[in-house]
Design a protein around this motif. Sequence first.
Motif, PDB file in Angstrom:
ATOM      1  N   MET A 167     -15.191 -13.417  10.998  1.00 27.26           N
ATOM      2  CA  MET A 167     -15.902 -12.397  11.694  1.00 27.26           C
ATOM      3  C   MET A 167     -15.841 -11.290  10.703  1.00 27.26           C
ATOM      4  O   MET A 167     -15.264 -10.984  10.010  1.00 27.26           O
ATOM      5  CB  MET A 167     -15.207 -12.305  13.089  1.00 27.26           C
ATOM      6  N   ARG A 168     -16.818 -10.153  11.453  1.00 25.42           N
ATOM      7  CA  ARG A 168     -16.692  -8.786  10.909  1.00 25.42           C
ATOM      8  C   ARG A 168     -16.050  -7.827  11.681  1.00 25.42           C
ATOM      9  O   ARG A 168     -15.911  -8.112  13.046  1.00 25.42           O
ATOM     10  CB  ARG A 168     -17.997  -8.425  10.524  1.00 25.42           C
ATOM     11  N   ALA A 169     -15.349  -6.770  11.269  1.00 24.12           N
ATOM     12  CA  ALA A 169     -14.843  -5.763  11.981  1.00 24.12           C
ATOM     13  C   ALA A 169     -14.839  -4.674  10.998  1.00 24.12           C
ATOM     14  O   ALA A 169     -14.948  -4.389   9.900  1.00 24.12           O
ATOM     15  CB  ALA A 169     -13.265  -6.269  12.177  1.00 24.12           C
ATOM     16  N   ILE A 170     -14.356  -3.124  11.761  1.00 27.43           N
ATOM     17  CA  ILE A 170     -14.121  -2.182  11.169  1.00 27.43           C
ATOM     18  C   ILE A 170     -12.798  -2.039  10.871  1.00 27.43           C
ATOM     19  O   ILE A 170     -11.916  -2.284  11.521  1.00 27.43           O
ATOM     20  CB  ILE A 170     -14.517  -0.880  12.013  1.00 27.43           C
ATOM     21  N   VAL A 171     -12.645  -1.887   9.161  1.00 22.96           N
ATOM     22  CA  VAL A 171     -11.222  -1.529   8.745  1.00 22.96           C
ATOM     23  C   VAL A 171     -11.128  -0.491   8.070  1.00 22.96           C
ATOM     24  O   VAL A 171     -11.961   0.203   7.604  1.00 22.96           O
ATOM     25  CB  VAL A 171     -11.256  -2.684   7.640  1.00 22.96           C
ATOM     26  N   ILE A 172      -9.829   0.189   8.104  1.00 21.66           N
ATOM     27  CA  ILE A 172      -9.659   1.630   7.568  1.00 21.66           C
ATOM     28  C   ILE A 172      -9.249   1.416   6.255  1.00 21.66           C
ATOM     29  O   ILE A 172      -8.271   0.629   5.826  1.00 21.66           O
ATOM     30  CB  ILE A 172      -8.522   2.167   8.587  1.00 21.66           C
ATOM     31  N   GLY A 176     -11.160  10.675   6.717  1.00 24.81           N
ATOM     32  CA  GLY A 176     -12.302  11.020   7.518  1.00 24.81           C
ATOM     33  C   GLY A 176     -13.063   9.832   8.019  1.00 24.81           C
ATOM     34  O   GLY A 176     -12.763   8.631   7.712  1.00 24.81           O
ATOM     35  N   PRO A 177     -14.120   9.993   8.676  1.00 31.40           N
ATOM     36  CA  PRO A 177     -14.879   8.755   9.309  1.00 31.40           C
ATOM     37  C   PRO A 177     -15.387   7.918   7.951  1.00 31.40           C
ATOM     38  O   PRO A 177     -15.633   6.756   8.236  1.00 31.40           O
ATOM     39  CB  PRO A 177     -16.257   9.487   9.672  1.00 31.40           C
ATOM     40  N   GLU A 178     -15.468   8.514   6.757  1.00 35.24           N
ATOM     41  CA  GLU A 178     -16.000   7.582   5.893  1.00 35.24           C
ATOM     42  C   GLU A 178     -15.195   6.400   5.093  1.00 35.24           C
ATOM     43  O   GLU A 178     -15.421   5.662   4.676  1.00 35.24           O
ATOM     44  CB  GLU A 178     -16.333   8.541   4.398  1.00 35.24           C
ATOM     45  N   VAL A 179     -13.910   6.517   5.742  1.00 37.01           N
ATOM     46  CA  VAL A 179     -12.837   5.272   5.392  1.00 37.01           C
ATOM     47  C   VAL A 179     -13.027   4.177   6.334  1.00 37.01           C
ATOM     48  O   VAL A 179     -12.297   3.104   6.070  1.00 37.01           O
ATOM     49  CB  VAL A 179     -11.626   5.945   5.521  1.00 37.01           C
ATOM     50  N   LEU A 180     -14.016   4.154   7.343  1.00 36.71           N
ATOM     51  CA  LEU A 180     -14.429   3.026   8.007  1.00 36.71           C
ATOM     52  C   LEU A 180     -15.506   1.994   7.492  1.00 36.71           C
ATOM     53  O   LEU A 180     -16.384   2.463   6.951  1.00 36.71           O
ATOM     54  CB  LEU A 180     -14.739   3.676   9.508  1.00 36.71           C
ATOM     55  N   VAL A 181     -14.908   0.748   7.172  1.00 34.32           N
ATOM     56  CA  VAL A 181     -15.645  -0.126   6.571  1.00 34.32           C
ATOM     57  C   VAL A 181     -15.904  -1.225   7.630  1.00 34.32           C
ATOM     58  O   VAL A 181     -14.945  -1.758   8.022  1.00 34.32           O
ATOM     59  CB  VAL A 181     -15.012  -0.674   5.114  1.00 34.32           C
ATOM     60  N   TRP A 182     -17.132  -1.771   7.492  1.00 33.80           N
ATOM     61  CA  TRP A 182     -17.506  -2.914   8.090  1.00 33.80           C
ATOM     62  C   TRP A 182     -17.445  -4.302   7.275  1.00 33.80           C
ATOM     63  O   TRP A 182     -18.298  -4.311   6.498  1.00 33.80           O
ATOM     64  CB  TRP A 182     -18.890  -2.823   8.670  1.00 33.80           C
ATOM     65  N   GLN A 183     -16.479  -5.042   7.462  1.00 36.25           N
ATOM     66  CA  GLN A 183     -16.192  -6.194   6.578  1.00 36.25           C
ATOM     67  C   GLN A 183     -15.692  -7.326   7.117  1.00 36.25           C
ATOM     68  O   GLN A 183     -15.315  -7.459   8.407  1.00 36.25           O
ATOM     69  CB  GLN A 183     -15.216  -5.746   5.419  1.00 36.25           C
ATOM     70  N   GLU A 184     -15.669  -8.218   6.491  1.00 35.43           N
ATOM     71  CA  GLU A 184     -15.280  -9.779   6.881  1.00 35.43           C
ATOM     72  C   GLU A 184     -13.668  -9.505   7.060  1.00 35.43           C
ATOM     73  O   GLU A 184     -12.795  -9.118   6.127  1.00 35.43           O
ATOM     74  CB  GLU A 184     -15.489 -11.146   5.980  1.00 35.43           C
ATOM     75  N   VAL A 185     -12.937 -10.100   8.158  1.00 31.89           N
ATOM     76  CA  VAL A 185     -11.626 -10.221   8.351  1.00 31.89           C
ATOM     77  C   VAL A 185     -11.364 -11.747   9.037  1.00 31.89           C
ATOM     78  O   VAL A 185     -12.470 -12.445   9.555  1.00 31.89           O
ATOM     79  CB  VAL A 185     -10.980  -9.205   9.375  1.00 31.89           C
ATOM     80  N   PRO A 186     -10.150 -11.811   9.269  1.00 34.94           N
ATOM     81  CA  PRO A 186      -9.788 -13.382   9.731  1.00 34.94           C
ATOM     82  C   PRO A 186     -10.409 -13.427  11.233  1.00 34.94           C
ATOM     83  O   PRO A 186     -10.157 -12.581  11.648  1.00 34.94           O
ATOM     84  CB  PRO A 186      -8.333 -13.544   9.504  1.00 34.94           C
ATOM     85  N   ASP A 187     -10.749 -14.258  11.545  1.00 32.41           N
ATOM     86  CA  ASP A 187     -10.951 -14.748  13.072  1.00 32.41           C
ATOM     87  C   ASP A 187      -9.723 -14.827  13.997  1.00 32.41           C
ATOM     88  O   ASP A 187      -8.749 -15.387  13.493  1.00 32.41           O
ATOM     89  CB  ASP A 187     -11.670 -15.992  13.455  1.00 32.41           C
TER      90      ASP A 187
END
Length: 320
Positions: free
Chosen positions: A1-6, A11-22
Amino acid sequence: MRAIVISEPGGPEVLVWQEVPDPRPAAGEVVIDVAASAVNRADLLQRQGHYPPPRGASDILGLECSGVISEVGEGVEGLSVGDKVCALLAGGGYAERVAVPWQQVMPAPDGISLAEAGALPEVSCTVWSNVFMTARLRKGETLLVHGGASGIGTLAIQLAKAYGSRVLVTAGSAEKVQRCLDLGADEGVNYREEDFAERFAGQADVVLDIVGARYLPGNIDTLKTGGRLVVIGMQGGTVGELDLGKLLAKRASVSASGLRNRPVDEKGVICRGVANNIWPLISAGAIRPVVHAEVPMANAAEAHRMLEAGQHIGKILLTR
């Protein structure tokens, strides 16, 4: 699945939408396919490295969500795959799926969209637990809400009015004060232009405060005899001066509480109170979630910038 990762605190720019374990459901948990989450001020603090999640909780941001149950673990009561729900979370809402204890899951209320339901768990549980369970607001009493145009404030105004209370508010602009009045507030103060303590001196039975130390003296001045101050935020600092003489003279009380670190069973009691007492008012149209904007979850950084700018009224949703 995908999630927002720090990626790192910042700041807000450190938020990344990427694959993580289900996530997988442990005993007593369900997995929800997330339709929406919402941005809370605590998320900003966690992103900056100032508010770590409780031990054992997901380090993914997000304290609430709505969606559809896709898996059910052992020992879960009253919930099934396919149920449309919303949930109070200790973390994990900024994701496509999240595991959550069944006690913190509530049916999505009728009369609103499933996405809108994602705006409700955190504010509803906060207002119900503090204003009604702790401070015991009663019909005919007066509630003062600081930050009346916030997600918590807009819900508190509507709920207190539905229960027959008078509502006073503070907000940061004339536009925000007017929006609070439109929601049912009886009087409002633009705190940038007027001293709320002078305007509302001796009028409040209950004060719901998100500011903290800076407002402590003024809050005591607004209380009636037997008044109850509930502090739920520290935007104005953590250390303040309390005039015990005034507190004693008014036979008043001060309490403080949070939701995230409570035991699951306590959260479950609060969630049941919310489902039993607030959801029928939403289904009847007496209360509506106030949503300032819906932002795609992958663009969570933009939603964080929006909240930090402070121009919003109500909640900012992250939608899938």
